[in-house]
Design an enzyme around this catalytic site. Structure first.
Site, short mmCIF file in Angstrom:
data_model
loop_
_atom_site.label_atom_id
_atom_site.label_comp_id
_atom_site.label_asym_id
_atom_site.label_seq_id
_atom_site.Cartn_x
_atom_site.Cartn_y
_atom_site.Cartn_z
N HIS A 124 77.25 145.38 -77.88
CA HIS A 124 77.09 146.79 -77.49
C HIS A 124 76.60 146.93 -76.07
CE1 HIS A 124 77.83 148.31 -81.57
NE2 HIS A 124 77.45 147.09 -81.87
N GLY A 145 59.86 117.63 -68.78
CA GLY A 145 59.30 118.86 -69.34
C GLY A 145 60.29 119.59 -70.24
N ARG A 146 61.52 119.78 -69.73
CA ARG A 146 62.49 120.56 -70.50
C ARG A 146 63.06 119.77 -71.68
NH1 ARG A 146 63.69 119.43 -65.49
NH2 ARG A 146 65.51 118.20 -64.87
N LYS A 182 52.09 118.86 -68.85
CA LYS A 182 52.31 117.43 -68.62
C LYS A 182 51.38 116.93 -67.51
CE LYS A 182 56.14 114.44 -67.27
NZ LYS A 182 57.60 114.35 -67.11
N LYS A 240 55.85 125.05 -56.85
CA LYS A 240 54.47 124.74 -57.23
C LYS A 240 53.56 124.66 -56.00
CE LYS A 240 55.29 122.56 -61.69
NZ LYS A 240 55.03 121.48 -62.60
N GLU A 276 68.03 123.80 -64.89
CA GLU A 276 67.07 122.96 -64.18
C GLU A 276 67.61 121.52 -64.13
OE1 GLU A 276 62.70 124.04 -64.47
OE2 GLU A 276 62.69 122.02 -65.27
N GLU A 333 49.79 128.09 -62.87
CA GLU A 333 49.82 129.15 -63.88
C GLU A 333 49.03 128.75 -65.12
OE1 GLU A 333 52.37 127.96 -62.20
OE2 GLU A 333 53.89 129.48 -61.77
C1 G6Q Z 1 60.62 120.87 -66.69
C2 G6Q Z 1 59.99 121.19 -65.43
C3 G6Q Z 1 59.02 122.34 -65.48
C4 G6Q Z 1 57.68 122.00 -66.11
C5 G6Q Z 1 56.70 123.10 -65.80
C6 G6Q Z 1 55.33 122.86 -66.38
O1 G6Q Z 1 61.44 120.02 -66.86
O2 G6Q Z 1 59.44 120.06 -64.89
O3 G6Q Z 1 59.55 123.47 -66.12
O4 G6Q Z 1 57.81 121.83 -67.49
O5 G6Q Z 1 56.60 123.26 -64.42
O6 G6Q Z 1 54.80 121.66 -65.93
P1 G6Q Z 1 53.53 121.05 -66.60
O7 G6Q Z 1 53.85 120.71 -68.03
O8 G6Q Z 1 53.16 119.84 -65.79
O9 G6Q Z 1 52.45 122.10 -66.55
#
Ligand code: G6Q
Length: 542
Positions: free
Chosen positions: A383, A266-267, A204, A503, A352, A210
């Site tokens: 199990h 994001g989620r 986003k 971050k 989250e 990462e």
């Molecule tokens: C989701 C969070 C988080 C995010 C990641 C990746 O709700 O905000 O999990 O999706 O940190 O972020 P970017 O899409 O900006 O790389």
């Protein structure tokens, strides 16, 4: 404050009465309970009879929802109010699955035409990749698709790919790289031909350490594999982002960028362009079916009265166990192998969103919020950790999820699978008394070990078969259950300051680990020592 409301206080009093009541008694008192306490909505069936609730409990929970103005807040989300107020954003994942021709305005602008335009571009692109019309730099067709992203830009796509693998194009290989640990990318590409590999960089913000690190490493792998030709990048990298400037800076042509918007968390983004890998895997029609399923559940959530509202009911039952019984965790147990990543996906969605201790008014909450979600597909969990659910000292409410039709019918296996689910929820609820154990001839010394208290609550959710549409309904069901809980707990379910913290923290330490000269450290003594120890060990073992 939520816990100062009359409805909350009534529930506290009621809890004192109900905490000792056994499900055995509740079922004995009402022979029709198992049929009565069910709800079917948007094609999903919920049996909630094995919960430690009476009609009175439910009435009190509905009153709590009313006092928390749940219905009003649902309306505010759907109409684009900036309910993510700590970030000043609307929360409109529901707009991503509205039909063409609908209208939702954000800052005076109807967003639906933009949403549909991106879906159309995704469709065109997915069709080209699937048909082989989109060629790599050397003219070979794409056979491997790798999504690079993390958190919300990874978990939804992985979960959806695994869940809908049955519907995917088996001539294409899909992999997902998220961890900044180099192993993740190395293992994902080790047997692939760069000439046939497409990377989707999903971020986003397009600034996540990462993802950008992995994307750069992937680009180096590709360029090196294709004769050190930078020109190759254009045919092998596309981006999904809200940040065109950073995408361009990375070297991806913005005509190969699929956009989404800051009002998609994001989620909550697997139904946005973040779902591009899903669309390539299962095809645009199936992707649209996934969106239709979500929309059907959205409409149910938006319009159904709280007492007949599936996500609200599941959310309220969760509150009952978390905030009144003190349950610290909740298990999600899908009896479907394809849903193996569903618990991991739900962990992010739930924790989250609602892992917060500050109310919307900025005060500390006076009650427990989000429990820890965990789970594995049945029957594997039986199990291993089910022992603790049956006879451990903690109360763990469970959600069982299953489908009537198997996608891979093999002999009687599906009936066996479902028999296990039914047996587990039955045993959890009713247990096995001392008398029952002794009647089996168990010696007295052994009997206590073989007694099961029971009274362990569960929901069971059934759908017809695992398909794009039913997956969409399931995902939206949990999204809205999380929303319901956030409203009642009076927290902002849509920010994630804990993630933002992570971050920035690591960035500061990176140079301290890699600088050739001994760095000046000003952390606490443990962190300083860990950094020094790592530097020394790295040097000694090089
Ligand atoms: C989701 C969070 C988080 C995010 C990641 C990746 O709700 O905000 O999990 O999706 O940190 O972020 P970017 O899409 O900006 O790389």
């Amino acid at each position: 404050m939520t816990n100062e409301s009359q409805a909350w206080k009534n529930l506290e009093t009621h809890y004192q009465k109900l905490r000792e009541v056994h499900l055995r008694r509740l079922f004995a008192d009402d022979p029709k309970r198992g049929e009565r306490m069910t709800l079917k909505a948007a094609g999903l069936f919920l049996d909630y009879s094995k919960n430690r609730v009476t009609d009175e409990t439910l009435e009190l929970l509905f009153a709590l929802a009313e006092e928390s103005r749940l219905q009003e807040r649902i309306g505010a989300m759907f109409t684009g109010d900036k309910i993510n107020f700590t970030e000043g954003r609307a929360v409109l994942h529901t707009a991503l699955r509205m039909p063409r021709g609908s209208s939702v305005t954000v800052d005076g602008n109807n967003v639906i035409p933009e949403v549909q335009a991106v879906l159309d571009r995704m469709t065109e692109f997915a069709d080209r990749v699937r048909s082989g019309a989109w060629k790599g730099h050397t003219g070979k067709r794409i056979r491997n698709v790798i999504n690079i992203g993390i958190g919300g830009s990874d978990l939804g796509p992985v979960m959806a790919y695994e869940a809908l693998r049955f519907y995917s194009d088996r001539n294409l290989t899909f992999r997902f790289v998220s961890n900044v640990d180099g192993t993740d990318l190395a293992e994902a590409v080790r047997d692939l031909d760069p000439a046939e590999t497409l990377f989707i960089v999903s971020s986003k913000t397009f600034t996540t350490l990462e993802t950008i690190t992995n994307a750069k490493a992937a680009r180096a792998w590709l360029v090196e594999g294709l004769g050190n030709n930078e020109q190759a990048v254009a045919r092998h990298f596309v981006a999904v982002s809200t940040n065109a400037t950073e995408v361009k800076k990375f070297g991806i042509d913005t005509s190969n960028m699929f956009e989404f918007w800051d009002w998609v968390g994001g989620r909550y983004s697997m139904c946005s362009a973040i779902g591009l890998s899903t669309m390539i895997a299962i095809g645009p029609d199936n992707f649209r079916a996934l969106l239709r399923g979500m929309h059907e559940m959205d409409e149910h959530f938006r319009t159904a009265p709280i007492a007949r509202n599936l996500p609200a009911l599941i959310g309220l039952l969760g509150i009952w166990y978390t905030s009144f019984f003190g349950a610290a965790t909740a298990a999600v147990l899908p009896y479907d192998q394809y849903l193996k990543r569903f618990p991991a996906y739900l962990q992010q969605l739930t924790m989250e969103s609602n892992g917060k201790y500050v109310t919307r008014a900025g005060q500390r909450v006076g009650y427990d919020t989000c429990p820890i979600y965990w789970g594995e597909p049945g029957t594997n969990g039986q199990h291993s950790f089910y022992q603790l659910i049956h006879q451990g000292t903690r109360l763990i409410p469970c959600d069982f999820i299953a489908f009537a039709q198997p996608l891979n019918p093999v002999g009687q296996q599906h009936d066996l699978l479902i028999a296990n689910l039914c047996a587990q929820s039955e045993a959890l609820a009713f247990g096995k008394t001392k008398e029952e154990v002794e009647a089996e001839g168990t010696p007295a010394w052994l009997a206590p070990h073989r007694v099961f208290d029971g009274n362990r609550p569960s929901n069971t959710i059934f759908a017809e078969r695992l398909a794009p549409q039913s997956l969409g309904k399931l995902v939206a069901l949990y999204e809205h259950a999380v929303f319901t809980q956030g409203v009642i707990w009076n927290i902002d379910s849509f920010d994630q300051w804990g993630v933002e913290l992570g971050k920035v923290l690591a960035r500061r330490i990176v140079p301290e680990l890699s600088s050739p000269a001994e760095p000046d450290l000003s952390h606490d003594s443990s962190t300083n020592n860990l950094i020094r120890y790592y530097r020394r060990l790295k040097k000694e073992t090089a």
